[in-house]
Design a protein around this motif. Structure first.
Motif, mmCIF file in Angstrom:
data_model
loop_
_atom_site.group_PDB
_atom_site.id
_atom_site.type_symbol
_atom_site.label_atom_id
_atom_site.label_comp_id
_atom_site.label_asym_id
_atom_site.label_seq_id
_atom_site.Cartn_x
_atom_site.Cartn_y
_atom_site.Cartn_z
ATOM 1 N N LEU A 99 2.516 -3.451 -12.311
ATOM 2 C CA LEU A 99 2.215 -3.526 -10.876
ATOM 3 C C LEU A 99 1.190 -4.610 -10.522
ATOM 4 O O LEU A 99 1.353 -5.303 -9.513
ATOM 5 N N PRO A 100 0.124 -4.814 -11.314
ATOM 6 C CA PRO A 100 -0.800 -5.898 -10.979
ATOM 7 C C PRO A 100 -0.130 -7.279 -10.996
ATOM 8 O O PRO A 100 -0.509 -8.163 -10.236
ATOM 9 N N ALA A 101 0.882 -7.456 -11.835
ATOM 10 C CA ALA A 101 1.597 -8.734 -11.860
ATOM 11 C C ALA A 101 2.324 -8.945 -10.533
ATOM 12 O O ALA A 101 2.353 -10.067 -10.006
ATOM 13 N N ILE A 102 2.874 -7.893 -9.991
ATOM 14 C CA ILE A 102 3.528 -7.991 -8.683
ATOM 15 C C ILE A 102 2.491 -8.375 -7.633
ATOM 16 O O ILE A 102 2.735 -9.245 -6.795
ATOM 17 N N SER A 103 1.324 -7.762 -7.683
ATOM 18 C CA SER A 103 0.259 -8.090 -6.723
ATOM 19 C C SER A 103 -0.184 -9.544 -6.850
ATOM 20 O O SER A 103 -0.562 -10.165 -5.854
ATOM 21 N N SER A 104 -0.146 -10.084 -8.043
ATOM 22 C CA SER A 104 -0.613 -11.453 -8.254
ATOM 23 C C SER A 104 0.261 -12.491 -7.556
ATOM 24 O O SER A 104 -0.198 -13.595 -7.264
ATOM 25 N N LEU A 105 1.487 -12.154 -7.253
ATOM 26 C CA LEU A 105 2.410 -13.125 -6.667
ATOM 27 C C LEU A 105 1.906 -13.665 -5.340
ATOM 28 O O LEU A 105 2.085 -14.835 -5.020
ATOM 29 N N ARG A 106 1.292 -12.798 -4.563
ATOM 30 C CA ARG A 106 0.752 -13.226 -3.276
ATOM 31 C C ARG A 106 -0.276 -14.340 -3.473
ATOM 32 O O ARG A 106 -0.300 -15.323 -2.746
ATOM 33 N N PHE A 107 -1.105 -14.185 -4.485
ATOM 34 C CA PHE A 107 -2.149 -15.181 -4.737
ATOM 35 C C PHE A 107 -1.563 -16.494 -5.244
ATOM 36 O O PHE A 107 -2.075 -17.565 -4.938
#
Length: 126
Positions: A99-107
């Motif tokens: 899940l944190p990898a998915i969140s990183s996409l925005r950045f």
């Protein structure tokens, strides 16, 4: 032997028009999403595939700071593949497992617009 798919033209068009924006591929399992991305990788100087289900050690890179440049440096060191914007295709397979990898996409999109190309494989589970 690779069998051409209708998605191939769409992937090439996406790459030519919207560089730097992550692309999320969704579809049933075992229909050729990952194979199509690997085929497209032939158009790049370098290709880095990260499979979040098979390679659990990579999850640790996404536990802390999600700065995209820092993540690319660490991924490059871990896999010994230089990540160069416009030259490297970065493929996150089975990203739903981290899940944190998915969140990183925005950045990646907001803070690193010239980032390597991203392709993400998320299966649709019935």
């Amino acid at each position: 032997m690779y069998l051409a798919r209708s998605i191939d033209e769409n992937l090439t068009a996406w790459w030519q028009e919207i560089q730097g924006k992550p692309l999320l591929l969704r579809g049933a399992r075992q229909v050729g999403k990952s194979t199509a991305v690997r085929h497209l990788a032939g158009q790049f100087d370098r290709f880095l595939e990260v499979n979040f289900e098979e390679q659990r050690q990579v999850h640790k890179l996404f536990e802390g700071d999600l700065d995209p440049r820092h993540l690319c440096e660490n991924l490059s060191l871990l896999y010994n593949v230089p990540i160069i914007p416009g030259k490297t295709l970065l493929f996150f397979d089975e990203i739903q497992a981290c899940l944190p990898a998915i969140s990183s996409l925005r950045f990646f999109f907001e803070r690193y617009p010239d980032s390597p190309s991203f392709w993400l494989d998320v299966p649709i589970v019935p």
